[in-house]
Design an enzyme around this catalytic site. Structure first.
Site, PDB file in Angstrom:
ATOM      1  CG  HIS A   1      -3.750   8.977  -0.150  1.00 38.48           C
ATOM      2  ND1 HIS A   1      -4.272   9.963   0.471  1.00 38.48           N
ATOM      3  CD2 HIS A   1      -4.297   7.841  -0.400  1.00 38.48           C
ATOM      4  CE1 HIS A   1      -5.414   9.233   0.960  1.00 38.48           C
ATOM      5  NE2 HIS A   1      -5.655   8.085   0.240  1.00 38.48           N
TER       6      HIS A   1
ATOM      7  CD  GLU B   1      -2.563   1.741  -3.333  1.00 37.37           C
ATOM      8  OE1 GLU B   1      -3.645   1.982  -3.624  1.00 37.37           O
ATOM      9  OE2 GLU B   1      -2.153   2.223  -2.253  1.00 37.37           O
TER      10      GLU B   1
ATOM     11  CD  GLU C   1      -7.430   4.814  -4.842  1.00 42.67           C
ATOM     12  OE1 GLU C   1      -6.797   4.100  -4.088  1.00 42.67           O
ATOM     13  OE2 GLU C   1      -8.643   5.424  -4.667  1.00 42.67           O
TER      14      GLU C   1
ATOM     15  CG  HIS D   1      -1.928   1.029   1.509  1.00 34.45           C
ATOM     16  ND1 HIS D   1      -1.705   1.893   2.397  1.00 34.45           N
ATOM     17  CD2 HIS D   1      -2.941   1.260   0.631  1.00 34.45           C
ATOM     18  CE1 HIS D   1      -2.730   2.822   2.246  1.00 34.45           C
ATOM     19  NE2 HIS D   1      -3.491   2.515   1.071  1.00 34.45           N
ATOM     20  NE  ARG D   2      -1.974   5.401   1.272  1.00 34.51           N
ATOM     21  CZ  ARG D   2      -2.570   6.262   1.915  1.00 34.51           C
ATOM     22  NH1 ARG D   2      -1.811   7.442   2.703  1.00 34.51           N
ATOM     23  NH2 ARG D   2      -3.605   6.319   2.351  1.00 34.51           N
TER      24      ARG D   2
ATOM     25  CG  ASP E   1      -3.344   6.245  -3.727  1.00 29.01           C
ATOM     26  OD1 ASP E   1      -3.916   5.290  -4.065  1.00 29.01           O
ATOM     27  OD2 ASP E   1      -2.468   6.097  -2.688  1.00 29.01           O
TER      28      ASP E   1
ATOM     29  CD  GLN F   1      -6.327   0.447  -5.802  1.00 35.92           C
ATOM     30  OE1 GLN F   1      -7.079   0.302  -5.044  1.00 35.92           O
ATOM     31  NE2 GLN F   1      -5.126   0.891  -5.892  1.00 35.92           N
TER      32      GLN F   1
HETATM   33  O1  G3P Z   1      -6.351   1.473  -2.779  1.00 32.66           O
HETATM   34  C1  G3P Z   1      -6.768   0.669  -1.586  1.00 32.66           C
HETATM   35  C2  G3P Z   1      -6.752   1.857  -0.413  1.00 32.66           C
HETATM   36  O2  G3P Z   1      -5.267   2.292  -0.867  1.00 32.66           O
HETATM   37  C3  G3P Z   1      -8.049   2.919  -0.755  1.00 32.66           C
HETATM   38  O3  G3P Z   1      -7.689   3.661   0.433  1.00 32.66           O
HETATM   39  O4  G3P Z   1      -7.187   5.994   0.686  1.00 32.66           O
HETATM   40  O5  G3P Z   1      -5.406   4.515   1.114  1.00 32.66           O
HETATM   41  O6  G3P Z   1      -6.002   5.310  -1.341  1.00 32.66           O
HETATM   42  P1  G3P Z   1      -6.641   4.850   0.246  1.00 32.66           P
HETATM   43 CA    CA Z   2      -5.126   3.727  -2.905  1.00 33.85          CA
END
Ligand code: G3P
Ligand code: CA
Length: 297
Positions: free
Chosen positions: A86, A71, A153, A43-44, A73, A189
């Protein structure tokens, strides 16, 4: 057309899926879309240990923590460049202020995207994080090409007209079109159903994942899932909204289920026990440890 998914209360007990399928991981190792495979999504990047959405965080998750996915964003600059960030503003994760949409890429490249992490996370602070730059999507693809898997994302797509077209063009220019990558190598996503539908209309080949918040998944209905299945291969809900029952309801349809953001081992174990097919985590190493320990049992 709905924007958020699911409004009525889930009723009825549904038999739970179990973690027994972990044994199937060995032969499903190379198929990222196999529902018997559990995927580890950084995540990130390795954002628990390094400044989120920097090349340093991506490299750590990819090489050292052995995550399956990076991941990313996306936000878009004033001059139409896709960057990994993000928030819609640069305030939290750089030494600058203001909206990404109001800044050129050159302006964003002048910002320090690492020092904030050292202040916020003294236990993991490193001198080398100072002065890290915000990466573009082009730079990420230049570095990893087909040697990584990406979980991308579209963030705030309503703020950035043309974001989806730019994403697909960028993928294409790096040889990452849907017909040139392994199944599941590039996942797309969004919380925005409209954005996912736009991607699907432009290129049917990428697997799509509908993100959702906790209240929405807590009240998900069969009808909402029917609709999601017309365009997405999976759901990415907040793990806080998942129960054994709604997990079973989602999984028994064959939808992939990748909750975010699961950082504690006890929650990772609980999610696996419910039957999720992967997690987003800031600590990909922890999730690999949990998977390893469960395989031994
Ligand atoms: O993309 C999954 C998760 O990352 C969604 O929440 O706010 O961390 O992008 P966020
Ligand atoms: Ca995300």
């Amino acid at each position: 057309m709905m924007k958020q998914i699911g409004v009525t209360v889930l009723t009825g007990a549904i038999a739970a899926t179990s973690f027994g399928s972990i044994d199937a991981l060995a032969h499903a190792k190379h198929d990222l879309l196999d529902p018997n495979r559990v995927v580890n999504i950084a995540h990130r990047g390795a954002s628990g240990y390094a400044p989120e959405h920097t090349m340093t965080a991506y490299q750590l998750s990819h090489k050292k923590l052995k995550a399956d996915y990076i991941e990313i964003d996306l936000q878009m600059t004033k001059d139409g460049q896709l960057i990994a960030m993000h928030d819609e503003t640069v305030d939290r994760t750089t030494n600058g202020t203001g909206a990404v949409k109001d800044k050129t890429l050159a302006e964003i490249k002048h910002l320090d995207a690492g020092s904030w992490f050292n202040t916020a996370n003294p236990d993991y602070a490193k001198a080398e994080y100072k002065g890290l730059h915000v990466p573009t999507l082009d730079e990420i693809f230049d570095k990893y090409g087909k040697h990584a898997n990406y979980y991308i994302e579209t963030k705030s797509p309503e703020v950035y007209p043309g974001m989806e077209e730019k994403l697909l063009k960028t993928l294409q220019s790096h040889g990452l079109s849907s017909n040139r990558v392994q199944p599941g190598q590039v996942m797309i996503q969004s919380f925005s159903q409209a954005s996912l539908l736009k991607i699907k209309a432009l290129d049917e080949g990428f697997p799509l994942v509908q993100l959702m918040d906790a209240p929405t998944v807590q009240s998900i209905t069969p009808e909402a899932l029917d609709e999601i299945q017309t365009y997405a291969v999976g759901l990415g809900p907040s793990y806080k909204g998942l129960t054994r029952e709604n997990t079973a309801m989602i999984r028994e349809r064959g939808l992939l289920l990748h909750p975010y953001t699961v950082n504690e081992k006890v929650d990772m174990e609980r999610m696996l026990d419910y039957g999720v097919t992967g997690v987003f985590t800031n600590y990909a190493d922890r999730f690999n440890e949990v998977l390893h320990d469960m395989k031994k049992k």
